[in-house]
Scaffold this motif. Sequence first.
Motif, PDB file in Angstrom:
ATOM      1  N   VAL A  67      -6.349  -4.770 113.538  1.00  0.00           N
ATOM      2  CA  VAL A  67      -6.249  -4.925 112.097  1.00  0.00           C
ATOM      3  C   VAL A  67      -5.205  -3.940 111.600  1.00  0.00           C
ATOM      4  N   ALA A  68      -4.284  -4.428 110.780  1.00  0.00           N
ATOM      5  CA  ALA A  68      -3.277  -3.575 110.154  1.00  0.00           C
ATOM      6  C   ALA A  68      -3.596  -3.474 108.672  1.00  0.00           C
ATOM      7  N   PHE A  69      -3.749  -2.254 108.191  1.00  0.00           N
ATOM      8  CA  PHE A  69      -4.013  -2.000 106.783  1.00  0.00           C
ATOM      9  C   PHE A  69      -2.703  -1.627 106.104  1.00  0.00           C
ATOM     10  N   GLN A  70      -2.331  -2.362 105.051  1.00  0.00           N
ATOM     11  CA  GLN A  70      -1.099  -2.040 104.339  1.00  0.00           C
ATOM     12  C   GLN A  70      -1.309  -0.788 103.513  1.00  0.00           C
ATOM     13  N   VAL A  71      -0.359   0.137 103.602  1.00  0.00           N
ATOM     14  CA  VAL A  71      -0.379   1.370 102.814  1.00  0.00           C
ATOM     15  C   VAL A  71       0.988   1.544 102.165  1.00  0.00           C
ATOM     16  N   GLU A  72       1.056   2.437 101.208  1.00  0.00           N
ATOM     17  CA  GLU A  72       2.320   2.748 100.536  1.00  0.00           C
ATOM     18  C   GLU A  72       3.151   3.696 101.403  1.00  0.00           C
ATOM     19  N   LEU A  73       4.446   3.739 101.168  1.00  0.00           N
ATOM     20  CA  LEU A  73       5.345   4.584 101.952  1.00  0.00           C
ATOM     21  C   LEU A  73       4.932   6.057 101.897  1.00  0.00           C
ATOM     22  N   HIS A  74       4.586   6.571 100.727  1.00  0.00           N
ATOM     23  CA  HIS A  74       4.196   7.989 100.643  1.00  0.00           C
ATOM     24  C   HIS A  74       2.917   8.252 101.444  1.00  0.00           C
ATOM     25  N   ASP A  75       2.051   7.236 101.586  1.00  0.00           N
ATOM     26  CA  ASP A  75       0.828   7.411 102.369  1.00  0.00           C
ATOM     27  C   ASP A  75       1.103   7.394 103.871  1.00  0.00           C
ATOM     28  N   ILE A  76       2.044   6.565 104.323  1.00  0.00           N
ATOM     29  CA  ILE A  76       2.344   6.522 105.761  1.00  0.00           C
ATOM     30  C   ILE A  76       2.933   7.865 106.200  1.00  0.00           C
ATOM     31  N   GLN A  77       3.622   8.544 105.291  1.00  0.00           N
ATOM     32  CA  GLN A  77       4.231   9.834 105.614  1.00  0.00           C
ATOM     33  C   GLN A  77       3.185  10.915 105.876  1.00  0.00           C
ATOM     34  N   ILE A  78       2.016  10.790 105.292  1.00  0.00           N
ATOM     35  CA  ILE A  78       0.963  11.794 105.479  1.00  0.00           C
ATOM     36  C   ILE A  78      -0.218  11.246 106.288  1.00  0.00           C
ATOM     37  N   ALA A  79      -0.086  10.035 106.813  1.00  0.00           N
ATOM     38  CA  ALA A  79      -1.206   9.350 107.468  1.00  0.00           C
ATOM     39  C   ALA A  79      -1.758  10.106 108.678  1.00  0.00           C
ATOM     40  N   LYS A  80      -0.885  10.660 109.500  1.00  0.00           N
ATOM     41  CA  LYS A  80      -1.366  11.361 110.704  1.00  0.00           C
ATOM     42  C   LYS A  80      -2.270  12.530 110.318  1.00  0.00           C
ATOM     43  N   LYS A  81      -1.830  13.354 109.386  1.00  0.00           N
ATOM     44  CA  LYS A  81      -2.637  14.491 108.935  1.00  0.00           C
ATOM     45  C   LYS A  81      -3.932  13.991 108.284  1.00  0.00           C
ATOM     46  N   TRP A  82      -3.825  12.960 107.456  1.00  0.00           N
ATOM     47  CA  TRP A  82      -4.982  12.402 106.758  1.00  0.00           C
ATOM     48  C   TRP A  82      -6.021  11.908 107.761  1.00  0.00           C
ATOM     49  N   LEU A  83      -5.579  11.202 108.804  1.00  0.00           N
ATOM     50  CA  LEU A  83      -6.498  10.712 109.835  1.00  0.00           C
ATOM     51  C   LEU A  83      -7.132  11.879 110.588  1.00  0.00           C
ATOM     52  N   GLU A  84      -6.331  12.844 110.989  1.00  0.00           N
ATOM     53  CA  GLU A  84      -6.845  13.988 111.743  1.00  0.00           C
ATOM     54  C   GLU A  84      -7.869  14.783 110.938  1.00  0.00           C
ATOM     55  N   GLU A  85      -7.673  14.877 109.632  1.00  0.00           N
ATOM     56  CA  GLU A  85      -8.653  15.554 108.774  1.00  0.00           C
ATOM     57  C   GLU A  85     -10.000  14.834 108.793  1.00  0.00           C
ATOM     58  N   ARG A  86      -9.994  13.563 109.136  1.00  0.00           N
ATOM     59  CA  ARG A  86     -11.209  12.755 109.201  1.00  0.00           C
ATOM     60  C   ARG A  86     -11.716  12.588 110.633  1.00  0.00           C
ATOM     61  N   GLY A  87     -11.126  13.352 111.553  1.00  0.00           N
ATOM     62  CA  GLY A  87     -11.560  13.308 112.945  1.00  0.00           C
ATOM     63  C   GLY A  87     -11.052  12.114 113.723  1.00  0.00           C
ATOM     64  N   VAL A  88     -10.008  11.460 113.233  1.00  0.00           N
ATOM     65  CA  VAL A  88      -9.442  10.281 113.884  1.00  0.00           C
ATOM     66  C   VAL A  88      -8.111  10.667 114.515  1.00  0.00           C
ATOM     67  N   GLN A  89      -7.963  10.385 115.803  1.00  0.00           N
ATOM     68  CA  GLN A  89      -6.746  10.732 116.518  1.00  0.00           C
ATOM     69  C   GLN A  89      -5.765   9.562 116.536  1.00  0.00           C
ATOM     70  N   VAL A  90      -4.507   9.850 116.254  1.00  0.00           N
ATOM     71  CA  VAL A  90      -3.438   8.866 116.380  1.00  0.00           C
ATOM     72  C   VAL A  90      -3.242   8.620 117.862  1.00  0.00           C
ATOM     73  N   ARG A  91      -2.944   7.368 118.241  1.00  0.00           N
ATOM     74  CA  ARG A  91      -2.801   7.041 119.656  1.00  0.00           C
ATOM     75  C   ARG A  91      -1.348   6.764 120.019  1.00  0.00           C
ATOM     76  N   GLU A  92      -1.052   6.915 121.293  1.00  0.00           N
ATOM     77  CA  GLU A  92       0.267   6.559 121.795  1.00  0.00           C
ATOM     78  C   GLU A  92       0.435   5.054 121.697  1.00  0.00           C
TER      79      GLU A  92
END
Length: 151
Positions: A67-92
């Motif tokens: 599933v791909a969730f559409q986000v705004e450009l300013h949100d994609i720029q901070i998405a990695k930090k935002w996910l990590e703050e919620r205990g979610v790891q970005v994957r390779e």
Amino acid sequence: MIKGLYEAHLPVSDLTKSIDFYTNLGLELAHKGESVTFFWIEKGKSWLGLWETERVETPYHPSLRHVAFQVELHDIQIAKKWLEERGVQVRETFGFKPEDQPLVLPNHPQSHAAIYFHDPDGNSLEFITPLILDEEIDFSMMELEEWYKRF
């Protein structure tokens, strides 16, 4: 006629754990049932169905559990930090390590910025935002930081 994606469905092994995960991502609970739960992606326009099952590990093509969730450009720029703050790891993905994301996908004639992660059952999730629509620009996949330098 078609205006967007209304629903997507994913198998999950523990509905309670998955409800916590998707609530943590900011989705609103629309309906909670015994073995199926729905979250609004955009209230009244699109939702995600989670189906509790014992067989989530069955081999599959990734596009069937993605599933791909559409986000705004300013949100994609901070998405990695935002996910990590919620205990979610970005994957390779596509050979790009988590620290190299978000990345830019040359899906001609569109270009998108995206970042990838998994839910508790290994379902592939993505935040994505369009960068260029209906314009052919020839380039290889790259990090978003590199995109800003070149374009």
